[in-house]
Design an enzyme around this catalytic site. Sequence first.
Site, PDB file in Angstrom:
ATOM      1  CG  ASN A  29      16.227 -18.500 -96.002  1.00 15.75           C
ATOM      2  OD1 ASN A  29      15.348 -18.510 -94.994  1.00 15.75           O
ATOM      3  ND2 ASN A  29      16.974 -19.696 -96.025  1.00 15.75           N
TER       4      ASN A  29
ATOM      5  NE  ARG B  65      14.792 -25.237 -94.805  1.00 15.83           N
ATOM      6  CZ  ARG B  65      15.981 -24.455 -94.528  1.00 15.83           C
ATOM      7  NH1 ARG B  65      15.590 -23.345 -95.041  1.00 15.83           N
ATOM      8  NH2 ARG B  65      17.109 -24.851 -94.202  1.00 15.83           N
TER       9      ARG B  65
ATOM     10  N   GLY C 243      23.671 -25.800 -92.013  1.00 14.92           N
ATOM     11  CA  GLY C 243      22.633 -25.532 -90.883  1.00 14.92           C
ATOM     12  C   GLY C 243      22.086 -26.609 -90.087  1.00 14.92           C
TER      13      GLY C 243
ATOM     14  CG  ASP D  35      21.311 -19.681 -87.091  1.00 14.07           C
ATOM     15  OD1 ASP D  35      20.526 -19.273 -87.827  1.00 14.07           O
ATOM     16  OD2 ASP D  35      22.413 -19.604 -87.125  1.00 14.07           O
TER      17      ASP D  35
END
Lengths: 323, 434
Positions: free
Chosen positions: B103, B73, B333, B314
């Site tokens: 991402n 993040r 998630g 993950d």
Amino acid sequence: MSAALALRYRHRHLLGIQGLSREEIEALLDISETYVAFNRGADKKRDLLAGRTLINLFFENSTRTRTSFELAGKRLGGDVINMQAASSSIKKGETLIDTAMTLNAMHPDVLVVRHPESGAVNLLSQKVDCAVINAGDGSHEHPTQALLDALTIRRRRGRLEGLLVAICGDILHSRVARSNIQLLTIMGARVRVIAPPTLLPGGIERMGVEVFYDMRRGLADCDIVMMLRLQTERMQGAYVPSIREYFHFYGLDREKLAEARPDALIMHPGPMNRGVEIDSEVADDIDRSLIREQVEMGVAVRMACLDLLTRKLRSNEDGDGDP
Amino acid sequence: MATLRRPLVLVNARLIDPASGRDETGGLLVIDGRIVEVGPWVNGEGLPDEAEVVPCGGHCLAPGLVDMRVQLREPGEEHMETIASGAAAAAAGGVTTMVCLPNTDPIIDDVAAVEFIARRARETRLAKVYCYAAVTRRLEGRDLVEMGLLAESGALAFTDGLKAVADAQVMRRALSYVRAFNRLIIQHPEEPRLAEGGMMNSGELATRLGLSGIPGAAEVMMIERDLHLVAMTGASYHAAHLSTAAAVEAIRGAKARGLPVTCDTQPAYFSLNETAVGDYRTFAKLSPPLRGEADRQAIAAAVADGTIDCVASDHAPHDQESKRVPFAHAAPGIIGLETLLPLTLQLYHKGQGRLIDLLRRVTSAPADLLGLPQGRLAKGAPADLLLFDPDRPGRIEVDRFRSKSKNSPFDGDPIQGRVLRSVVDGRTVFAAAD
């Protein structure tokens, strides 16, 4: 021009390198050689094609190839007409075959054709009575370019046999690459292709070439480095991510050229994208770059092609002994 | 001025090194951040006085975990996780290497973004952080990124993260182009049109809950398509977080045919099935979704037998606002850095795999896949180590996690296995209090 040389060329057209024999290629190069000397003389006019009509039929924009053919035709004394597709009836929706029939009715002696689609020149050649020279069809062939490249190399190195030639860049879309690969392998040169995998057509190794993704490794020990033009619309993510990346990995600069033989020569069919596939420093290096010489050889090669393909006509009409 | 670091020696440990197959009692000597000696003969004798000696009490000493799939993040959503908080969570979880997805905001699709991650990673000394770069610019699935320049700047592989590269021509060109740079393409294997609007696994439960489903076929059909492209291009391909038995079979078949393909899963897919969604529990919303029991069993078996090469956390941190919403709106998630080891060990405790094989999935297998030197107890390798007790019972207590986000469906679950010490380049970055 000796009759013996002409005897060695057996075709009505020049549609591609494919189908030519080593002898035929040598005959074309030998005749071209005589025109190199001729073009350097003060008087550049012959009457070999006097009374013959040559039509340059270009369905794709080109200045240098068209000019080269035009000069070749005029220097041999022929009447040369240029037809650009943009100003022709093609824009009005006429089919290729109708165009061929129309032109055929005007009785030209030679048609020089460039077309954006592979195979279009072959199709057209089946519908006309005159000789047809392929000046580039799609991604298929550009035989006079391969011949002029061969002539340029042969004059500098004295031979083609046994040379190691690297062809670098957009092999996938290149008719120049396909014609050169065939001609060079027929003549006994070893050919490498160097490109990012996205610009290599499937099965290319079956054409008798060695494939390299790493330009430095591919250039090692090469005698000749042939660069190909990369069109900008192919450098925006579909085939290659960016110009910057392409130049970094596949642009010819001093550093990468240092991997080739110290006397390696550089070629480019033009027009060049400086800073994309080639650095100006090497493109303009008079000791290494054959790029301007290629243009000169182009006229000579095209004169030789016109000479050879019209020889049959001349012999039929004049009975001058040439078959 | 360089300060001499004290040599570190760990003695009386059960050395487990999946890369070499070593599983024996012994010790390990670290000098200047590297393993210089390992084996039963390393017992702390004949060392300089200043050496730090760590008695391991017979506990397991393995390579630090290499977690090949995390989201940190940063940059962009630092309120959910930062590289620093993620690294702290990693250290506590025995993860010494993390590879993060592109991402972020901005997306990791250019050299500047890779260099930003590398710089922040250097500042974060609790774990090694690497990143993947996107396959396509802005993750839009259309134009290729500068794979060559990105690979040179340190991107370990290429993936569009949580998005599948949907266009077959784009995927073909990506697989083809990347061959020049010998990197892996990692795919999120899900046919996007089939999955569109889906919230959980298709089936009876989805029907009863009134939630739209994502069929398991969405996974295997994307993998099958990609396998044809791999056969065409010869590129190395990795399918991420497998969730279905059919996908496992497809990969198994491809491997038998000699294709250069690998895959991973994450612990939720062998620990839970779709019933975890139960009463609209958004913490059990994943992408791909948790599947049925038969799929869960197939995933567990494939991890044990090696058809699934790697297990990754993950790790997907989300804040309350992303999860305390109606199921349809919840972000998919779960966090996983601090549960990767104990959840993977559950397979061992259930008799579904040897300890050394399960550890391989989280150490040398991902390291080898990504070309990293760590993930092994070998002379000369970086001293990234994990000391753990596989048997110690406990509970997963999310409130004690270092991660900034707390979205885990495993909170409160009884578990066996505990991290005792994590070591990065010879530095102890975590030591259990007790």
